[in-house]
Design an enzyme around this catalytic site. Structure first.
Site, PDB file in Angstrom:
ATOM      1  N   GLU A  56      19.631  33.904  30.963  1.00 61.08           N
ATOM      2  CA  GLU A  56      19.560  35.248  30.385  1.00 61.08           C
ATOM      3  C   GLU A  56      20.161  36.242  31.366  1.00 61.08           C
ATOM      4  O   GLU A  56      19.759  36.280  32.538  1.00 61.08           O
ATOM      5  CB  GLU A  56      18.117  35.614  30.057  1.00 61.08           C
ATOM      6  CG  GLU A  56      17.905  37.048  29.604  1.00 61.08           C
ATOM      7  CD  GLU A  56      18.723  37.427  28.378  1.00 61.08           C
ATOM      8  OE1 GLU A  56      19.556  38.364  28.491  1.00 61.08           O
ATOM      9  OE2 GLU A  56      18.546  36.795  27.320  1.00 61.08           O
ATOM     10  N   LEU A 107      14.195  39.412  30.479  1.00 60.03           N
ATOM     11  CA  LEU A 107      13.631  38.464  29.528  1.00 60.03           C
ATOM     12  C   LEU A 107      12.892  39.208  28.410  1.00 60.03           C
ATOM     13  O   LEU A 107      12.342  40.281  28.620  1.00 60.03           O
ATOM     14  CB  LEU A 107      12.675  37.506  30.234  1.00 60.03           C
ATOM     15  CG  LEU A 107      13.337  36.481  31.166  1.00 60.03           C
ATOM     16  CD1 LEU A 107      12.288  35.761  31.996  1.00 60.03           C
ATOM     17  CD2 LEU A 107      14.161  35.488  30.361  1.00 60.03           C
ATOM     18  N   GLY A 108      12.903  38.612  27.225  1.00 55.62           N
ATOM     19  CA  GLY A 108      12.270  39.249  26.069  1.00 55.62           C
ATOM     20  C   GLY A 108      13.268  39.619  25.002  1.00 55.62           C
ATOM     21  O   GLY A 108      12.898  39.895  23.861  1.00 55.62           O
ATOM     22  N   GLY A 109      14.553  39.657  25.378  1.00 59.49           N
ATOM     23  CA  GLY A 109      15.596  39.937  24.396  1.00 59.49           C
ATOM     24  C   GLY A 109      15.564  41.357  23.861  1.00 59.49           C
ATOM     25  O   GLY A 109      14.836  42.230  24.357  1.00 59.49           O
ATOM     26  N   GLY A 137      17.373  50.085   5.549  1.00 59.55           N
ATOM     27  CA  GLY A 137      16.517  48.925   5.744  1.00 59.55           C
ATOM     28  C   GLY A 137      15.369  49.306   6.656  1.00 59.55           C
ATOM     29  O   GLY A 137      15.062  50.489   6.848  1.00 59.55           O
ATOM     30  N   ALA A 197      22.547  52.217  10.942  1.00 58.40           N
ATOM     31  CA  ALA A 197      21.469  51.243  10.783  1.00 58.40           C
ATOM     32  C   ALA A 197      21.774  50.370   9.573  1.00 58.40           C
ATOM     33  O   ALA A 197      20.987  50.283   8.629  1.00 58.40           O
ATOM     34  CB  ALA A 197      20.128  51.958  10.617  1.00 58.40           C
ATOM     35  N   ASP A 209      18.223  35.146  15.419  1.00 61.53           N
ATOM     36  CA  ASP A 209      19.210  35.989  14.740  1.00 61.53           C
ATOM     37  C   ASP A 209      20.612  35.402  14.737  1.00 61.53           C
ATOM     38  O   ASP A 209      21.386  35.632  13.813  1.00 61.53           O
ATOM     39  CB  ASP A 209      19.244  37.378  15.384  1.00 61.53           C
ATOM     40  CG  ASP A 209      17.979  38.175  15.131  1.00 61.53           C
ATOM     41  OD1 ASP A 209      17.123  37.693  14.375  1.00 61.53           O
ATOM     42  OD2 ASP A 209      17.846  39.271  15.704  1.00 61.53           O
ATOM     43  N   HIS A 248     -17.058  44.943   3.283  1.00 64.75           N
ATOM     44  CA  HIS A 248     -17.051  46.303   2.737  1.00 64.75           C
ATOM     45  C   HIS A 248     -17.642  47.259   3.761  1.00 64.75           C
ATOM     46  O   HIS A 248     -18.656  46.969   4.368  1.00 64.75           O
ATOM     47  CB  HIS A 248     -17.873  46.360   1.452  1.00 64.75           C
ATOM     48  CG  HIS A 248     -17.982  47.739   0.890  1.00 64.75           C
ATOM     49  ND1 HIS A 248     -16.945  48.336   0.194  1.00 64.75           N
ATOM     50  CD2 HIS A 248     -18.998  48.643   0.933  1.00 64.75           C
ATOM     51  CE1 HIS A 248     -17.326  49.549  -0.185  1.00 64.75           C
ATOM     52  NE2 HIS A 248     -18.575  49.752   0.253  1.00 64.75           N
TER      53      HIS A 248
END
Length: 462
Positions: free
Chosen positions: A33, A37-39, A180, A266, A308, A441
């Site tokens: 990477e 780290l974690g993207g 989106g 976006a 992705d 409840h």
């Protein structure tokens, strides 16, 4: 040449989960990477945006404190501090992933990795290069924002989500192209802090992948909060002038020119498939994504692609599930295919939106005979008590067997409530199982039970 059982290219929620799981199963693992780290998810996406959205929720709540009998005077916003909090959260979590790498004995190689052969990577860090050998390789390089051919992100006046979450001042005006999850979340965020927000969507409704009733409810709420929405509209040109930006759009009935300070693109993402050696090794791609089978294998048997970079849905939890599955496969464990029909989708604006499975129109299109149940939060005692009765739960069942086909929620807490229905669908639960399971409840989750009852004409509280 360092040799490993598994090399993971990319340290996001797919890559680091795969690395940890494989290490737990006894594999010698490295993760390559170049950034933290974690993207994108942890550093510039899921986590920091949720921190920003929580800031907006708190501000919104304080603004209506009088509704709860609490007087608050002199409200002000430190927008820079608002952003700094999100960065702090992100950095803490990234450090946490670094700790998990060390805890599990995973070698973290900092640098840019490129496939060199079917079993090796070439890693470059500044002027230093090294080769890494691995029996199996997982590609988890994520995705990047899509742009238009003639409209590119400049990071200054035409921005992407990364730049949007780093602004230190509140923009007076912003045009968001795309509606989106990312577009809707930023529309809510900026609007809450006083920005004049206009949204442009090419499809006929915002959140076009969601159930039509859900989209309609969110659009109604956005418009009531002052957000202007153009659906069925296309951007023709963006002109950057000295003090403003002109966005020319073609609507269903007219052509308009709108002035703004910022434009946020976006319109979705596309896989990071370039410059990672795919062509050299012969890994097949299609539509900006790596082609994979049901077990995330590429056309080369020891190379996998997850998250992705392997295509839709572009969701962190899908990436993690794929990473976990592939690590099990590599370790020789028996696995079950991921059920892609049961992946929850969440949008964290207010009101929140969460869904899974089939929409009503899709269920009918596929030939199902269905029963649809709804329960509005305005009839929920808990929703009335907390002072937020916007939205509803909508459940779609197969008429013959009562199987849950789809679940759609809009309202406060929707992104937490969807987990119950996620489990229900996974277990092939029927309407009766949901309707007859006691829900505490008062809770918002009672709306799920009531919607199930309503589907077969047995609603109690509406």
């Amino acid at each position: 040449m360092p040799s490993y059982d598994l090399a993971v290219l990319g340290g996001g929620p797919g890559g680091y989960v795969a690395a940890i799981r494989a290490a737990q199963l006894g594999k010698k693992v490295c993760i390559v990477e170049k950034d933290r780290l974690g993207g994108v998810c942890l550093n510039w996406g899921c986590i920091p945006t949720k921190a920003l959205l929580k800031n907006a929720e708190v501000y919104q709540l304080v603004q209506k404190a009088n509704f709860y009998g609490i007087n608050v005077d002199g409200i002000s916003v430190d927008f820079k501090k608002n952003v700094d909090r999100s960065r702090t959260v992100s950095k803490q979590l990234s450090k946490g992933v670094e700790f998990l790498m060390k805890k599990n004995g995973i070698t973290h190689i900092v640098g840019t990795g490129i496939l060199d052969t079917e079993t090796s990577l070439k890693v470059t860090n500044e002027d230093k290069k090294k080769n890494v050998f691995a029996k199996d390789i997982i590609i988890a390089t994520g995705a990047k924002p899509k742009t238009f051919p003639k409209i590119q992100i400049d990071g200054n006046r035409i921005i992407g989500s990364k730049e949007a979450m780093g602004l230190n001042t509140i923009p007076k005006k912003i045009i968001i192209i795309g509606s989106g999850a990312i577009g809707c979340e930023f529309a809510y965020y900026f609007s809450t802090f006083g920005t004049e927000v206009q949204m442009i969507e090419m499809q006929e409704r915002i959140l076009p992948l969601e159930d039509e009733e859900i989209s309609g409810e969110l659009e109604k709420n956005f418009k009531s909060s002052g957000i202007k929405i153009f659906t069925g509209s296309k951007v023709q040109e963006i002109e950057k002038l000295k003090t403003k930006i002109k966005v020319k759009i073609k609507t269903k009935s007219d052509e308009l020119s709108i002035d703004t300070d910022l434009v946020l693109l976006a319109i979705g993402v596309e896989g990071n498939i370039k410059n990672i050696g795919l062509e050299k090794v012969g890994v097949k791609t299609k539509n900006s994504a790596i082609e994979i089978d049901d077990y995330c294998r590429t056309n080369i048997s020891n190379i996998y692609a997850i998250g992705d970079v392997s295509g839709a849905p572009w969701l962190a939890h899908k990436s993690s599930a794929q990473g976990h599955m592939v690590a099990d496969i590599i370790s020789g464990k028996t696995v079950h295919n991921i059920d892609y029909s049961n992946i929850p989708s969440c949008t964290y604006c207010q009101p929140q939106v969460a869904s899974l499975g089939l929409t009503e129109s899709k269920a009918l299109e596929l030939g199902h005979n269905i029963k649809v149940g709804r329960f509005a939060f305005r009839a929920s005692g808990k929703a009335m008590a907390v002072g937020n009765t916007t939205g509803f739960v909508k459940l779609i069942f197969d008429d013959q067997y009562g199987e849950l086909l789809g679940a759609h929620i809009i309202g406060d807490g929707a992104t937490e409530m969807i987990a119950e229905l996620n489990i229900a669908k996974s277990l092939e639960t029927t309407w009766e199982d949901i309707a007859m399971t006691m829900h505490a409840h008062p809770t918002l989750s009672e709306a799920v039970m009531e919607a199930a009852l309503d589907a077969f004409g047995s609603a109690i509280h509406q």
